[in-house]
Design a protein around this motif. Sequence first.
Motif, PDB file in Angstrom:
ATOM      1  N   THR A 126     112.188  58.697 -31.408  1.00 29.49           N
ATOM      2  CA  THR A 126     110.601  57.656 -30.984  1.00 29.49           C
ATOM      3  C   THR A 126     110.132  58.683 -30.032  1.00 29.49           C
ATOM      4  OG1 THR A 126     111.863  57.012 -29.049  1.00 29.49           O
ATOM      5  CG2 THR A 126     111.898  55.247 -30.566  1.00 29.49           C
ATOM      6  N   SER A 173     111.718  53.432 -23.471  1.00 30.75           N
ATOM      7  CA  SER A 173     111.671  51.940 -23.798  1.00 30.75           C
ATOM      8  C   SER A 173     112.695  50.796 -22.334  1.00 30.75           C
ATOM      9  CB  SER A 173     113.063  51.799 -25.091  1.00 30.75           C
ATOM     10  OG  SER A 173     113.743  52.948 -24.975  1.00 30.75           O
ATOM     11  N   ASP A 174     112.723  51.958 -21.780  1.00 28.10           N
ATOM     12  CA  ASP A 174     113.904  51.455 -20.389  1.00 28.10           C
ATOM     13  C   ASP A 174     112.925  50.870 -19.236  1.00 28.10           C
ATOM     14  OD1 ASP A 174     113.506  54.184 -20.423  1.00 28.10           O
ATOM     15  OD2 ASP A 174     115.375  54.293 -18.746  1.00 28.10           O
ATOM     16  N   LYS A 177     108.095  44.520 -21.620  1.00 26.83           N
ATOM     17  CA  LYS A 177     108.842  45.543 -22.319  1.00 26.83           C
ATOM     18  C   LYS A 177     107.649  46.316 -23.667  1.00 26.83           C
ATOM     19  CE  LYS A 177     112.542  45.987 -19.587  1.00 26.83           C
ATOM     20  NZ  LYS A 177     112.087  47.525 -18.772  1.00 26.83           N
ATOM     21  N   SER A 188     109.568  46.548 -26.209  1.00 25.16           N
ATOM     22  CA  SER A 188     110.016  46.851 -27.656  1.00 25.16           C
ATOM     23  C   SER A 188     108.991  45.390 -27.631  1.00 25.16           C
ATOM     24  CB  SER A 188     111.220  45.674 -27.009  1.00 25.16           C
ATOM     25  OG  SER A 188     111.635  45.598 -26.098  1.00 25.16           O
ATOM     26  N   GLU A 189     108.763  44.681 -26.709  1.00 22.36           N
ATOM     27  CA  GLU A 189     107.314  43.479 -26.613  1.00 22.36           C
ATOM     28  C   GLU A 189     106.268  43.021 -27.261  1.00 22.36           C
ATOM     29  OE1 GLU A 189     109.300  40.606 -23.546  1.00 22.36           O
ATOM     30  OE2 GLU A 189     108.241  42.241 -22.859  1.00 22.36           O
ATOM     31  N   ALA A 192     101.199  49.105 -27.956  1.00 23.45           N
ATOM     32  CA  ALA A 192     101.933  50.778 -28.227  1.00 23.45           C
ATOM     33  C   ALA A 192     100.964  51.845 -27.796  1.00 23.45           C
ATOM     34  CB  ALA A 192     103.304  50.745 -28.274  1.00 23.45           C
TER      35      ALA A 192
END
Lengths: 154, 260, 281
Positions: free
Chosen positions: B124, C107-108, C150, C152-153, C159
């Motif tokens: 990614t 992502s974290d 986050k 992912s949401e 994004a």
Amino acid sequence: MKRSKTMELGVGLFMLAGIVGLVFLGLRVSGLSLSLPSDTFQLEANFANIGSLKPGSRVALAGVTVGRVESIELDTEWYDARVLMELDGQLEGQLPQDSTAAILTSGLLGEQYIGLSVGGAPETLADGDTLRDTQSAIVLEELIQKFVSSMIKE
Amino acid sequence: MIERIRHLGQQGCALLEALGRAGIFLGQSALGVPSREGFHLWLRQMHFVGVMSLAIVLVSGLFIGMVLALQGYTILVDFGAEQALGQMVALSLLRELGPVVSALLFAGRAGSALTAEIGLMKATEQLTSMEMIGVDPLRRVVAPRLWAGFVALPLLTIGFSVVGVWGGQLVGVEWLGVFEGSYWSNMQSSVAFVADVGNGLIKSLVFALVVTWIAVFQGYDLIPTSEGISRATTRTVVYSSLAVLGLDFVLTALMFGELS
Amino acid sequence: MFDNISKDDEAMTDSAFVEVESVHFSRGEMEIFRGVDLTIPRGRITAIMGPSGTGKTTLLKMIGGQLTPDAGHVRIDGQDVHALSRKALFVLRRRMGMLFQSGALFSDLDVYENVAFPLRVHTDLPEVMIRDVVLMKLQAVGLRGARELKPSELSGGMARRVALARAIALDPELILYDEPFAGQDPISMGVLIQLIKRLNEALGLTAVIVSHDIKETLSIADYVYVIADGQVMAHGTPASLDTDRDPRVSQFMHGEPDGPVPFHYPAMDFHADILGSGGPR
């Protein structure tokens, strides 16, 4: 930040558990002792044959472990084995001078250890003294040999 | 025929090149300067690879200890030497099974997850974007994971052995009726702290380095597609397991063998 | 926030900020660039266009110093990117922002921490100031309310906007956009176009857009390079390219399916193939 606190706590407990585990392996599994050196005293004994006795083997009195074998070396004067034992300090000045040491085997094939038997003399053993009366390890091959040769004689 | 030899040479060169890359990779990431920020990243990874692997390692340790006691008892009782059970359980766990089995479990549980995580970050473009922000991903992403694995696995191994010894006692003493005093005293008189516990820990440190190294390198070096990630994850588990078992033989020969 | 900042003065804007000089690059047997020359002026939006697979993203990675050309030079503000040490390169990269095709958010971390990341790494600002800057940047892309989400949401468009906020967190001088419009719905496409334009006008950013979305890119670009077959095929202002008579340029600019760039992947004659001249498949 609350989540990170519990995470830190988790990692802290994990590392603590590892250290406690190592202490357990040291004390309980390998039998290291935390007691100070001043709590012990040393005795020597000469054996004609020690069998498979090793440094670290236990020394027992009436079946109770009271010490360990510290070192074993060859006595070049008599050509026998000189065994140095480290015993519980409580016994210092308590064992009669004519006490005996024998190398015994726990079970048929088990570990060999030194068994002490208490004598009756009024004088007692002090740090660094030598046990005079000893009994060597029984070597199975010699025993069988004796048995076989006595059979032949008959 | 000549074509085959050429092919072999090609593969040899590729192998050497991969090893070289992995070596440079290890050097660049492990030699990071520790900082407060780095400590927090390390802590997070310790939680992930250490604390989260604790359950599976402890449960496996318990069962292995119990099985050892059961199998050992049936053999030893024939010689009337069942009081040596403690010695057998403890030595097998400390010298061999503890380091090896926990390293294999660690490769499956934490190693594959590390590979997949880093691989996904690569796919990614997170690693590239980190580089473009001016942060070295080797320091930021790889180093904390490497160090966490290096510290966590020996701790897990200790846990494994402790629980295993306890499991052995459970089966041997509580169930099969070996005298408790001889279980422990035989163990204590035959286990040497430095030679057995210490060497077991050295093995575990070596395995920790190798398994984590393979895991993070496979993640960092993979082809960033979904197929590439799944292949790299498989490679991590296969290579780590082979490396652990192979190194175990070498280390055992050096430590306990008659060669020295 | 952009209202009271004026554009750089004209003298500055016309000098070259990025110079790409006869760059050659090949990957394995495949030759990707055979001598590419580009000049990207300061303070302008320059678009690099071309069919898929012509190495546009590769060129962007070269400007960012992630790939090294086999021959030729890339200079940013007079510094040869590939002659710099690793450390100097990382220093230079602080003056660049890059928007990735996938957004490439960490992502974290949540949205707030993602935007704060470059600030935490490169500055010693107190937490209060970091908060101010992060909220300002998020406000600029219209996502101040999404700070606790986050990655992912987030939707794809959101994004990319967060990634844009992160790319401009350190107020870079150069910003590289890798396919900013690919796979966006019309609304978020419009939002992104407007954002890119506003950033350029208000902050005087030098922008490089790599894209094959012709209409959107031409609407904001000041200058366009078209790359094909490893070379610069044409360059000029959007207006001049639109009327270019070169058949290859016109095929690309007007999106015709067949032309000098063939519709078919190279193959043997169709009739011979279908009548089965002996091949197993």
